[in-house]
Structures are given as C-alpha cells and as structure tokens.
Design an enzyme around this catalytic site. Structure first.
Site, PDB file in Angstrom:
ATOM      1  N   ARG A 170       1.473   1.864   1.858  1.00 34.54           N
ATOM      2  CA  ARG A 170       1.044   0.657   1.132  1.00 34.54           C
ATOM      3  C   ARG A 170       0.883  -0.530   2.072  1.00 34.54           C
ATOM      4  O   ARG A 170      -0.223  -0.972   2.364  1.00 34.54           O
ATOM      5  CB  ARG A 170       2.058   0.332   0.015  1.00 34.54           C
ATOM      6  CG  ARG A 170       1.560  -0.692  -1.016  1.00 34.54           C
ATOM      7  CD  ARG A 170       1.737  -2.126  -0.617  1.00 34.54           C
ATOM      8  NE  ARG A 170       3.127  -2.495  -0.352  1.00 34.54           N
ATOM      9  CZ  ARG A 170       3.486  -3.680   0.114  1.00 34.54           C
ATOM     10  NH1 ARG A 170       2.569  -4.611   0.396  1.00 34.54           N
ATOM     11  NH2 ARG A 170       4.766  -3.948   0.359  1.00 34.54           N
ATOM     12  N   ASP A 171       1.968  -1.022   2.604  1.00 30.96           N
ATOM     13  CA  ASP A 171       1.917  -2.210   3.458  1.00 30.96           C
ATOM     14  C   ASP A 171       1.191  -1.924   4.764  1.00 30.96           C
ATOM     15  O   ASP A 171       0.513  -2.787   5.313  1.00 30.96           O
ATOM     16  CB  ASP A 171       3.348  -2.694   3.728  1.00 30.96           C
ATOM     17  CG  ASP A 171       3.392  -4.068   4.366  1.00 30.96           C
ATOM     18  OD1 ASP A 171       2.460  -4.852   4.155  1.00 30.96           O
ATOM     19  OD2 ASP A 171       4.368  -4.353   5.083  1.00 30.96           O
ATOM     20  N   CYS A 211       0.048  -8.582  10.549  1.00 32.17           N
ATOM     21  CA  CYS A 211       0.090  -9.821   9.786  1.00 32.17           C
ATOM     22  C   CYS A 211      -1.125 -10.666  10.139  1.00 32.17           C
ATOM     23  O   CYS A 211      -1.282 -11.056  11.301  1.00 32.17           O
ATOM     24  CB  CYS A 211       1.371 -10.607  10.085  1.00 32.17           C
ATOM     25  SG  CYS A 211       1.403 -12.197   9.247  1.00 32.17           S
TER      26      CYS A 211
END
Length: 315
Positions: free
Chosen positions: A25-26, A254
């Site tokens: 997911r992440d 990120c």
C-alpha cells in the site's frame, strides 16, 4: 558472508517485535507506472509466505487521487479467492465512509484511517483543518467499530513538516489522543519526511506516556531520508515499543522531502532485529526474493542496503 548476522542480544529490549508490512500500500501508492493487479497480489502472497504477520494490502481511496490503487476491490477479491479467510484479515486504508463501505462489502476486518499532526498537511492532504479532520474520521471509525472491525490510526508529520518545520511533541500527542478517543486501537506515528532522531523519538513516546497512552498502543513508522531509521528503531525499542512499520525493499518515498529514500526497508529491520536476538518470525531471504522481484518489475534496484548486500554475496 552469511545471510544472517551474528546474534548478540542487548539487555532491556523487548523479546519480540511485530513488523507491520506496508509495502503493497504505502510502498506502491506513489509509483507512476501502474503495477498490474496480479503482480500486486503475488507480492502480497510472497510477503505473507515470508512470515510477515501483518501485510497492509491497499487503500480504498478515490482513483483520482491515487491511480495506482484504483484496483483495490479487484485485488482484494482476487486475494480472497486465493487465500480465503486469511485475505479478510489484511488491513486496508480507508479515507472516509465510502472507503469503509467498500471494505465492508468485501468482508474485511481491519482498516486504518490517516490523520495529520500539522495544520498545513491537513489542508494539503485532507482538505481539512487540523481540528476539522476529526469530524471526517468520527463517523467512519464509529461505523467500523460497530461492525466489529479493528481500526488503526496513522498520524503523519509527527517529527517534522516541510512547511511548518519541527512539530511540537504536545501537538502530536493531542492529535494521537483524539484518534484513540474516537476508538482507534493503535497509533502509527509517522516520520513522514525522515527527520526524526533518537532523542526526539524517545521524547515523543514519553509525551504519550505522560498523557496516559502506553507503548502497547503505539507503532513507529520511519523513513530513512537521513539514514536514521534503524537508529530511531533502536530508540523505540529502548522505550518499549514493539510494533514497527516497514516496507519490503524500502519501497515508497515522500514527495515532500528532497532525496527521500522511502520507508524503512523490511529487510534492514529484520537484519537489525535478528542481530539483537529479537524474535520477529520473518524469513529474511523470502522477503528479499519478494523485493527483488518487485524491483525488477519497477525497473530499478531496491534501495535496501540488506537487499543489495545479499544480492551480491553468497548466502
């Protein structure tokens, strides 16, 4: 070189740790090239076979916002056909009531909601204020609990925010406490841009302790942007935290930090815990195999130091 480190225990650390795998997911959500559903399903199956006790499979977010996860229902349906009841134990992220509806329709039993510890990120990521974000979560969490689901709360920007800078410990504790008060059973405290250091980690855990939140309710989610992830895990272990998020192969980055190298790699965490004699139940080589397969599909090498080392050396 061997495939496992020498075991030298350290006094005062937990005997066992739970690794909460977030790679499917992440790790994949920011990938621009769409990964086929069957590749994702195979990745999840490999990670489960490697002994990872928790594998977060996907997110029921609107496809407009995260196109990579537009196949969430298809993925979970396929996994249910393969894995049966075990697939219904895989956690999924749900952003709102509509996401919860989709999870309930598939009979899933574990969900997570995603909150911000800062005003700016709440506005940019959730289109809410720091305070009003809870009005969005409250009905979703209440309905999930009424349906017998387990709910996890993610808190992002716990250690630093690219727009606001350092985030006060008390502010993070307030956000986390509100999620717990809504009914979340566990908080995952995210170092979203990878700026945490060991002392800061201990200070945040102590802040939750002063607010009456024990380490058994906390998980830690580190990024390795500045090479501090394992140092921060060690600080968390010294403080008694026993759940750590990690992403196979270090998948995920990120978009808010320059040179962000992504999530703490599951392999790096497994190597570290193994060397300390801390039980985790994970087959390191099996995770490496899953990661190298996904890296080959994505067309780039894994950023995990352990994956690189084991790929270059005989087991």
């Amino acid at each position: 070189m061997t495939g496992l480190p020498m075991v030298v225990p350290e006094a005062g650390l937990p005997e066992r740790v739970t690794i909460y795998e977030v790679g499917p997911r992440d790790g994949l959500q920011n990938e621009q090239a769409l990964v086929p559903t069957e590749v994702k399903a195979s990745f999840v199956r490999q990670l489960l076979a490697a002994g990872l006790p928790i594998v977060e499979a996907t997110s029921f977010v609107h496809p407009k916002w995260v196109p990579q996860l537009a196949d969430a229902a298809e993925l979970m349906t396929g996994l249910s056909a393969d894995l049966g009841d075990r697939a219904r134990e895989l956690p999924v992220l749900v952003p709102n009531d509509r996401g919860l509806d989709r999870a309930l329709d598939l009979g899933l039993r574990h969900i997570a909601v995603f909150a911000s510890a800062t005003e700016t990120f709440a506005a940019k990521n959730l289109n809410r204020t720091l305070d009003s974000q809870f009005a969005m979560f409250e009905p979703t969490v209440a309905r999930a609990l009424a349906a017998g689901l387990d709910v996890r709360g993610y808190v992002s920007m716990c250690f630093g925010d690219p727009w606001e800078g350092p985030v006060p410990v008390e502010q993070v504790v307030t956000v986390g406490k509100r999620l717990l008060d809504l009914g979340c059973q566990q908080l995952s405290l995210g170092d979203t841009i990878g700026v945490a250091t060991a002392g800061h980690v201990k200070a945040l855990i102590a802040g939750f302790g002063r607010a009456g939140v024990g380490v058994d309710r906390l998980a830690l989610h580190f990024h390795d942007t500045y090479g501090q992830a394992l140092t921060n895990v060690h600080a968390g272990l010294q403080a008694g935290v026993t759940t750590y998020d990690a992403s196979a192969g270090g998948l995920g980055g990120c978009p808010y930090a320059r040179s962000a190298t992504g999530n703490l790699a599951t392999e790096d965490l497994v190597w570290f815990l193994t060397g300390l004699g801390i039980e985790h139940g994970v087959d390191l080589q099996a995770v490496v195999d899953a990661s190298t397969g996904m890296a080959a599909h994505l067309g780039r090498p894994s950023p995990s130091a352990v994956v690189r080392a084991l790929a270059q050396s005989p087991a």
